[in-house]
Design a protein around this motif. Sequence first.
Motif, PDB file in Angstrom:
ATOM      1  N   ALA A 157       1.008  -1.331  -0.052  1.00  0.00           N
ATOM      2  CA  ALA A 157       0.121   0.080   0.046  1.00  0.00           C
ATOM      3  C   ALA A 157       0.871   1.370  -0.191  1.00  0.00           C
ATOM      4  O   ALA A 157       0.682   2.180  -0.716  1.00  0.00           O
ATOM      5  CB  ALA A 157      -0.959   0.016   1.345  1.00  0.00           C
ATOM      6  N   GLN A 158       1.991   1.144   0.817  1.00  0.00           N
ATOM      7  CA  GLN A 158       3.028   2.312   0.823  1.00  0.00           C
ATOM      8  C   GLN A 158       3.584   2.368  -0.761  1.00  0.00           C
ATOM      9  O   GLN A 158       3.739   3.627  -1.150  1.00  0.00           O
ATOM     10  CB  GLN A 158       3.929   2.180   1.847  1.00  0.00           C
ATOM     11  N   MET A 159       4.023   1.395  -1.227  1.00  0.00           N
ATOM     12  CA  MET A 159       4.600   1.392  -2.606  1.00  0.00           C
ATOM     13  C   MET A 159       3.338   2.015  -3.509  1.00  0.00           C
ATOM     14  O   MET A 159       3.986   2.741  -4.286  1.00  0.00           O
ATOM     15  CB  MET A 159       4.835   0.019  -2.756  1.00  0.00           C
ATOM     16  N   MET A 160       2.518   1.635  -3.496  1.00  0.00           N
ATOM     17  CA  MET A 160       1.350   2.073  -4.530  1.00  0.00           C
ATOM     18  C   MET A 160       1.153   3.416  -4.226  1.00  0.00           C
ATOM     19  O   MET A 160       1.064   4.485  -5.197  1.00  0.00           O
ATOM     20  CB  MET A 160       0.086   1.217  -4.437  1.00  0.00           C
ATOM     21  N   GLU A 161       1.109   3.917  -3.071  1.00  0.00           N
ATOM     22  CA  GLU A 161       0.956   5.458  -2.756  1.00  0.00           C
ATOM     23  C   GLU A 161       2.213   6.231  -3.416  1.00  0.00           C
ATOM     24  O   GLU A 161       1.818   7.131  -3.977  1.00  0.00           O
ATOM     25  CB  GLU A 161       0.927   5.581  -1.250  1.00  0.00           C
ATOM     26  N   ILE A 162       3.436   5.823  -3.224  1.00  0.00           N
ATOM     27  CA  ILE A 162       4.431   6.423  -3.635  1.00  0.00           C
ATOM     28  C   ILE A 162       4.428   6.387  -5.230  1.00  0.00           C
ATOM     29  O   ILE A 162       4.751   7.505  -6.024  1.00  0.00           O
ATOM     30  CB  ILE A 162       5.914   5.961  -3.461  1.00  0.00           C
ATOM     31  N   ILE A 163       3.926   5.420  -5.997  1.00  0.00           N
ATOM     32  CA  ILE A 163       3.776   5.250  -7.444  1.00  0.00           C
ATOM     33  C   ILE A 163       2.637   6.554  -7.711  1.00  0.00           C
ATOM     34  O   ILE A 163       3.245   6.963  -8.863  1.00  0.00           O
ATOM     35  CB  ILE A 163       3.530   3.826  -7.796  1.00  0.00           C
ATOM     36  N   GLU A 164       1.813   6.404  -7.256  1.00  0.00           N
ATOM     37  CA  GLU A 164       0.664   7.412  -7.470  1.00  0.00           C
ATOM     38  C   GLU A 164       1.025   8.786  -7.196  1.00  0.00           C
ATOM     39  O   GLU A 164       0.927   9.659  -7.894  1.00  0.00           O
ATOM     40  CB  GLU A 164      -0.902   6.938  -6.670  1.00  0.00           C
ATOM     41  N   GLU A 165       1.482   9.043  -6.086  1.00  0.00           N
ATOM     42  CA  GLU A 165       2.202  10.633  -5.755  1.00  0.00           C
ATOM     43  C   GLU A 165       3.243  10.907  -6.850  1.00  0.00           C
ATOM     44  O   GLU A 165       3.044  12.112  -7.070  1.00  0.00           O
ATOM     45  CB  GLU A 165       2.550  10.519  -4.325  1.00  0.00           C
ATOM     46  N   THR A 166       3.845  10.190  -7.146  1.00  0.00           N
ATOM     47  CA  THR A 166       5.163  10.508  -8.359  1.00  0.00           C
ATOM     48  C   THR A 166       4.446  10.807  -9.620  1.00  0.00           C
ATOM     49  O   THR A 166       5.265  11.027 -10.445  1.00  0.00           O
ATOM     50  CB  THR A 166       6.201   9.566  -8.170  1.00  0.00           C
TER      51      THR A 166
END
Length: 290
Positions: A157-166
């Motif tokens: 979930a943290q990984m996907m959050e970074i992917i989306e935020e970038t």
Amino acid sequence: MNRETPNYILTATCDGVIGSLDVVTRFLCERQCYVHEMHTFDDTEAHRFFIRVEFKNDGADALPIEELTTQFAEAANKFSMQWELRDASVPEKVVILVSKYDHCLQDLLYRYRTGSLNIEIPAIISNHPDLQGLAEWHGIPYYHLPITAETKPQQEAQMMEIIEETGADLVVLARYMQVLSNDLCKKLEGRAINIHHSLLPGFKGAKPYHQAYDKGVKLVGATAHYVSSDLDEGPIITQSVEPVDHSFTPERLVAKGRDTERMTLNKAVKLHCEQRVFLDGNKTVVFSGE
């Protein structure tokens, strides 16, 4: 022709019917667009047509890409096309996942730094802290997200959050030694590339190159493919193979394998970022570049 004008890439796919090619070429001709590269493929079994066109809009009445996009939407709608029109000079945003092996990451960073890959790297994510210094040297944010069986959902979930935020266009697993969950694979469908060895015959488990040495293999290779819920069986983008012989120790096999992996991954990333790869069911259509 004015070489300073933007280079555009139009990619499209639709049912294989009469007029699907004409709607693209006629549209560009009527707007005085100079086509300097075009590839097409008609998948007669799937009844799908694929096209990739690179062009410049050099006429006296040249239109901005926003206007071209609006106008082509009207033409493409008649054929229910899935399409994209983009400025080739705009770099793709690539988030890289990595564990401890650095050969693929090093290669991507070098090509990014020298401009041979037209990409931006807004983040590097790892389940280990080992390569943080390398990321910092390149000025790229490094996210250390440790993972266990119990914490995997939170970590992803943290990984996907970074992917989306970038705003990442692509995720590259540069020897990321973790299996992504089915849920994450679905979220990243068609925009996540993995690399792994392709020893012939195949060897799974620990120390595959040592297993290969024990069997006296004569070929080592690598496969780059899109991530899917079927482990290491996603649609293949590109593959490479290199000959070896009896003189190769396990260590030399590992070195040859890593060279093959990094070159194959670079080629796959380049093909994807230049919009040369189309998903065609469980396969890909790949239009070669230089």
